[in-house]
Design a protein around this motif. Structure first.
Motif, PDB file in Angstrom:
ATOM      1  N   SER A 201       0.806  -1.218   0.000  1.00 40.40           N
ATOM      2  CA  SER A 201       0.000   0.000   0.000  1.00 40.40           C
ATOM      3  C   SER A 201       0.841   1.272   0.000  1.00 40.40           C
ATOM      4  CB  SER A 201      -0.951  -0.001   1.195  1.00 40.40           C
ATOM      5  OG  SER A 201      -1.790  -1.139   1.156  1.00 40.40           O
ATOM      6  N   ASP A 202       2.013   1.229   0.657  1.00 46.06           N
ATOM      7  CA  ASP A 202       2.887   2.414   0.688  1.00 46.06           C
ATOM      8  C   ASP A 202       3.768   2.512  -0.552  1.00 46.06           C
ATOM      9  OD1 ASP A 202       1.895   3.133   3.161  1.00 46.06           O
ATOM     10  OD2 ASP A 202       3.478   2.086   4.276  1.00 46.06           O
ATOM     11  N   GLN A 203       3.701   1.523  -1.421  1.00 45.73           N
ATOM     12  CA  GLN A 203       4.578   1.499  -2.594  1.00 45.73           C
ATOM     13  C   GLN A 203       3.907   2.013  -3.858  1.00 45.73           C
ATOM     14  OE1 GLN A 203       6.555  -2.354  -3.038  1.00 45.73           O
ATOM     15  NE2 GLN A 203       6.347  -2.709  -0.836  1.00 45.73           N
ATOM     16  N   TRP A 204       2.624   2.411  -3.738  1.00 46.10           N
ATOM     17  CA  TRP A 204       1.887   2.862  -4.914  1.00 46.10           C
ATOM     18  C   TRP A 204       1.112   4.149  -4.638  1.00 46.10           C
ATOM     19  CZ3 TRP A 204       3.110   0.582  -9.279  1.00 46.10           C
ATOM     20  CH2 TRP A 204       3.525  -0.748  -9.279  1.00 46.10           C
ATOM     21  N   ALA A 205       1.130   5.029  -5.622  1.00 50.12           N
ATOM     22  CA  ALA A 205       0.138   6.103  -5.717  1.00 50.12           C
ATOM     23  C   ALA A 205      -0.815   5.676  -6.823  1.00 50.12           C
ATOM     24  CB  ALA A 205       0.796   7.430  -6.058  1.00 50.12           C
ATOM     25  N   LEU A 206      -2.057   6.148  -6.758  1.00 50.35           N
ATOM     26  CA  LEU A 206      -3.061   5.710  -7.727  1.00 50.35           C
ATOM     27  C   LEU A 206      -3.874   6.912  -8.195  1.00 50.35           C
ATOM     28  CD1 LEU A 206      -4.366   3.343  -9.221  1.00 50.35           C
ATOM     29  CD2 LEU A 206      -5.737   2.877  -7.177  1.00 50.35           C
ATOM     30  N   LEU A 207      -3.866   7.128  -9.510  1.00 52.47           N
ATOM     31  CA  LEU A 207      -4.583   8.232 -10.139  1.00 52.47           C
ATOM     32  C   LEU A 207      -5.693   7.648 -10.999  1.00 52.47           C
ATOM     33  CD1 LEU A 207      -1.676   9.279  -9.466  1.00 52.47           C
ATOM     34  CD2 LEU A 207      -1.806  10.684 -11.513  1.00 52.47           C
ATOM     35  N   ALA A 208      -6.895   8.183 -10.882  1.00 48.06           N
ATOM     36  CA  ALA A 208      -8.024   7.716 -11.702  1.00 48.06           C
ATOM     37  C   ALA A 208      -8.399   8.816 -12.680  1.00 48.06           C
ATOM     38  CB  ALA A 208      -9.208   7.359 -10.808  1.00 48.06           C
ATOM     39  N   VAL A 209      -8.159   8.562 -13.967  1.00 48.44           N
ATOM     40  CA  VAL A 209      -8.459   9.524 -15.028  1.00 48.44           C
ATOM     41  C   VAL A 209      -9.708   9.033 -15.742  1.00 48.44           C
ATOM     42  CG1 VAL A 209      -7.539  10.806 -16.986  1.00 48.44           C
ATOM     43  CG2 VAL A 209      -5.976   9.917 -15.241  1.00 48.44           C
ATOM     44  N   GLN A 210     -10.797   9.775 -15.625  1.00 48.76           N
ATOM     45  CA  GLN A 210     -12.109   9.274 -16.022  1.00 48.76           C
ATOM     46  C   GLN A 210     -12.853  10.294 -16.879  1.00 48.76           C
ATOM     47  OE1 GLN A 210     -13.578   6.022 -14.216  1.00 48.76           O
ATOM     48  NE2 GLN A 210     -11.376   5.916 -14.609  1.00 48.76           N
ATOM     49  N   GLY A 211     -13.627   9.778 -17.840  1.00 53.02           N
ATOM     50  CA  GLY A 211     -14.460  10.643 -18.666  1.00 53.02           C
ATOM     51  C   GLY A 211     -14.422  10.230 -20.124  1.00 53.02           C
TER      52      GLY A 211
ATOM     53  N   ASN B 107     -11.543  -3.305 -18.148  1.00 55.44           N
ATOM     54  CA  ASN B 107     -10.917  -4.214 -17.182  1.00 55.44           C
ATOM     55  C   ASN B 107      -9.602  -4.805 -17.667  1.00 55.44           C
ATOM     56  OD1 ASN B 107     -12.972  -3.675 -15.404  1.00 55.44           O
ATOM     57  ND2 ASN B 107     -13.902  -5.697 -15.501  1.00 55.44           N
ATOM     58  N   ASP B 108      -9.023  -4.287 -18.765  1.00 55.55           N
ATOM     59  CA  ASP B 108      -7.663  -4.685 -19.138  1.00 55.55           C
ATOM     60  C   ASP B 108      -6.672  -4.058 -18.164  1.00 55.55           C
ATOM     61  OD1 ASP B 108      -8.206  -6.363 -21.226  1.00 55.55           O
ATOM     62  OD2 ASP B 108      -7.497  -5.042 -22.816  1.00 55.55           O
ATOM     63  N   PHE B 109      -5.533  -4.728 -18.002  1.00 57.70           N
ATOM     64  CA  PHE B 109      -4.525  -4.346 -17.016  1.00 57.70           C
ATOM     65  C   PHE B 109      -3.158  -4.602 -17.630  1.00 57.70           C
ATOM     66  CE2 PHE B 109      -2.019  -6.078 -13.270  1.00 57.70           C
ATOM     67  CZ  PHE B 109      -1.787  -4.858 -12.656  1.00 57.70           C
ATOM     68  N   LEU B 110      -2.285  -3.584 -17.666  1.00 58.73           N
ATOM     69  CA  LEU B 110      -1.001  -3.757 -18.337  1.00 58.73           C
ATOM     70  C   LEU B 110       0.049  -2.804 -17.792  1.00 58.73           C
ATOM     71  CD1 LEU B 110      -0.902  -1.867 -21.704  1.00 58.73           C
ATOM     72  CD2 LEU B 110      -2.999  -1.891 -20.368  1.00 58.73           C
ATOM     73  N   ALA B 111       1.309  -3.208 -17.908  1.00 56.93           N
ATOM     74  CA  ALA B 111       2.425  -2.328 -17.581  1.00 56.93           C
ATOM     75  C   ALA B 111       2.735  -1.469 -18.792  1.00 56.93           C
ATOM     76  CB  ALA B 111       3.642  -3.156 -17.190  1.00 56.93           C
TER      77      ALA B 111
ATOM     78  N   VAL C 187       7.203   7.666 -17.771  1.00 57.11           N
ATOM     79  CA  VAL C 187       7.284   7.114 -16.411  1.00 57.11           C
ATOM     80  C   VAL C 187       6.674   5.711 -16.391  1.00 57.11           C
ATOM     81  CG1 VAL C 187       6.465   7.408 -14.035  1.00 57.11           C
ATOM     82  CG2 VAL C 187       7.187   9.404 -15.370  1.00 57.11           C
ATOM     83  N   ASP C 188       7.346   4.778 -15.732  1.00 60.68           N
ATOM     84  CA  ASP C 188       6.811   3.421 -15.601  1.00 60.68           C
ATOM     85  C   ASP C 188       5.534   3.434 -14.761  1.00 60.68           C
ATOM     86  OD1 ASP C 188       8.829   2.160 -17.073  1.00 60.68           O
ATOM     87  OD2 ASP C 188      10.123   1.989 -15.311  1.00 60.68           O
ATOM     88  N   VAL C 189       4.465   2.849 -15.315  1.00 56.66           N
ATOM     89  CA  VAL C 189       3.173   2.805 -14.619  1.00 56.66           C
ATOM     90  C   VAL C 189       2.499   1.465 -14.893  1.00 56.66           C
ATOM     91  CG1 VAL C 189       2.821   5.315 -14.789  1.00 56.66           C
ATOM     92  CG2 VAL C 189       1.870   3.806 -16.563  1.00 56.66           C
TER      93      VAL C 189
ATOM     94  N   TYR D 108      -8.873   5.327 -17.289  1.00 58.66           N
ATOM     95  CA  TYR D 108      -7.832   4.463 -16.736  1.00 58.66           C
ATOM     96  C   TYR D 108      -7.512   4.852 -15.301  1.00 58.66           C
ATOM     97  CZ  TYR D 108      -6.520   1.936 -20.959  1.00 58.66           C
ATOM     98  OH  TYR D 108      -6.531   1.091 -22.052  1.00 58.66           O
ATOM     99  N   GLU D 109      -7.244   3.827 -14.503  1.00 63.84           N
ATOM    100  CA  GLU D 109      -6.615   4.032 -13.210  1.00 63.84           C
ATOM    101  C   GLU D 109      -5.134   3.732 -13.409  1.00 63.84           C
ATOM    102  OE1 GLU D 109      -9.877   3.362  -9.829  1.00 63.84           O
ATOM    103  OE2 GLU D 109      -9.537   1.548 -11.003  1.00 63.84           O
ATOM    104  N   VAL D 110      -4.288   4.642 -12.934  1.00 64.44           N
ATOM    105  CA  VAL D 110      -2.860   4.589 -13.213  1.00 64.44           C
ATOM    106  C   VAL D 110      -2.093   4.409 -11.905  1.00 64.44           C
ATOM    107  CG1 VAL D 110      -0.905   5.793 -14.254  1.00 64.44           C
ATOM    108  CG2 VAL D 110      -3.214   6.122 -15.200  1.00 64.44           C
ATOM    109  N   PHE D 111      -1.424   3.257 -11.771  1.00 61.51           N
ATOM    110  CA  PHE D 111      -0.580   2.978 -10.622  1.00 61.51           C
ATOM    111  C   PHE D 111       0.817   3.506 -10.920  1.00 61.51           C
ATOM    112  CE2 PHE D 111      -3.884  -0.195 -10.719  1.00 61.51           C
ATOM    113  CZ  PHE D 111      -4.153  -0.541  -9.405  1.00 61.51           C
ATOM    114  N   VAL D 112       1.373   4.283  -9.987  1.00 55.54           N
ATOM    115  CA  VAL D 112       2.697   4.862 -10.188  1.00 55.54           C
ATOM    116  C   VAL D 112       3.427   4.893  -8.847  1.00 55.54           C
ATOM    117  CG1 VAL D 112       1.834   7.234  -9.869  1.00 55.54           C
ATOM    118  CG2 VAL D 112       3.945   6.842 -11.189  1.00 55.54           C
TER     119      VAL D 112
END
Length: 357
Positions: free
Chosen positions: A146-156, A177-181, A187-189, A202-206
């Motif tokens: 949980s402390d290793q990720w920030a999560l941004l949700a870009v919607q619309g 519901n696709d999920f990919l690096a 930046v790696d996300v 997309y929800e973007v894990f960074v």
């Protein structure tokens, strides 16, 4: 409890960015979070008409690995984890053994024996303890990231179009519901075509240390920062249940319209979950008076339930609500909601209230 002994609110890696943008911050699940920037209605409309971005870095992330990772997840959840392949995600429940839910979650399949689970922020410690207590007999390793990720949700409706020129590989042709690096602005996300608004995006894990710079670059594309206020009105219009409102430890989840999440398989808590719910979650439409969580719902003057979530819908222009009512009363169409001692008419309506693209 005195001010001096209260636990300080946690901050996401985007806290400084929120303050720079003039966000009004509020306590939420132990976190200091933005409730709005320019205003709830403007942020809501930005997501419905163009694109908005939410900081959801307060959510928890658990990694599940090992030879028995699938077997373990099949045991602790209600949906069928065996049905989705690496590079895909799905919505699921963590049931307790009393006919309620520990949490509702999203699971992302990384590879054959590795999964990432996203849990609600306020349930993070409870979920971790629950899952850790069920690992006996399984060749599985749990890691709290949980402390290793920030999560941004870009919607619309324009979210993917605006992100795509700066993303690799191609994110346009991906399915829901696709999920990919990949990379966003170099930046790696991790990209997940998931969200909680009823819109595409997309929800973007960074990584946390790269989150603020990435947030600023996305905002510079003309994507509107949006807070918890708009997130709640958007999810309610889309008919998405919220843990602590429509779901909980003592609320039978099959009272909701999400019965498809409980598949016919063996799992922890199955026997209690198979019982028939005594209540039913329904949608209500009102003419003018907005209603809030906890307001009594009546039928023929008798209290038969309560509001679980309510707002004035910015998209539809009238008040909407979800309510948990006695199962037999749910067959009716006409109800009343008590607001400050006065009953106001409400009509049962289909959920979701709003259907996006």
């Amino acid at each position: 409890m005195s001010e001096s002994t209260q636990t300080p609110l946690k901050r996401t890696p985007l806290h400084a960015a929120h303050l720079r943008s003039g966000a009004r911050m509020v306590p939420f699940g132990g976190w200091d979070m933005p409730v709005q920037y320019a205003g709830l209605k403007a942020e809501h409309e930005a997501v419905r008409q163009r694109a908005g971005m939410f900081d959801v870095s307060h959510m928890g992330e658990f990694r599940i690995q090992g030879q028995d990772a699938l077997k373990f997840l099949q045991h602790v959840t209600t949906n069928d984890v065996s049905k989705f392949k690496p590079g895909r995600a799905h919505y699921n429940w963590l049931p307790n053994d009393q006919g309620g839910l520990v949490d509702d979650i999203f699971i992302y399949r990384v590879n054959e024996n590795e999964y990432l689970m996203v849990v609600n922020a306020s349930n993070m410690e409870k979920d971790w303890a629950h899952l850790s207590g069920l690992t006996a007999g399984f060749d599985v390793q749990l890691t709290n990231e949980s402390d290793q990720w920030a999560l941004l949700a870009v919607q619309g409706p324009r979210a993917v179009e605006l992100l795509a020129p700066h993303a690799e590989p191609d994110i346009v042709a991906r399915k829901k519901n696709d999920f990919l690096a990949g990379k966003l602005f170099g930046v790696d996300v991790l990209f997940a075509r998931t969200g909680y608004t009823g819109e595409d995006g997309y929800e973007v894990f960074v990584k946390p240390e790269q989150a603020e710079a990435l947030w600023d670059k996305i905002v510079a594309l003309g994507i509107t920062p949006a807070g918890l206020g708009a997130r709640d009105t958007l999810r309610l219009e889309a008919g998405f249940p919220l843990y602590g409102h429509e779901f909980g430890e003592d609320i039978h989840p099959l009272s909701s319209h999400y019965t498809w999440v409980a598949k016919d398989k063996e799992h922890f808590g199955r026997e209690k979950l198979k019982s028939t719910p005594s209540q039913k979650l329904i949608g209500l439409k009102l003419e003018k008076i907005p209603v809030r969580e906890g307001y009594p719902v009546k039928q023929g003057g008798q209290v038969i339930g309560h509001i679980t979530s309510g707002t004035t819908s910015p998209t539809l222009g009238h008040p909407i609500a979800m309510a948990l009512v006695n199962a037999e009363a749910a067959q009716g169409n006409d109800f009343e909601v008590e607001v400050r001692g006065k009953d106001h008419p409400a009509t049962k309506t289909d959920v979701p209230f709003y259907k996006g693209a």
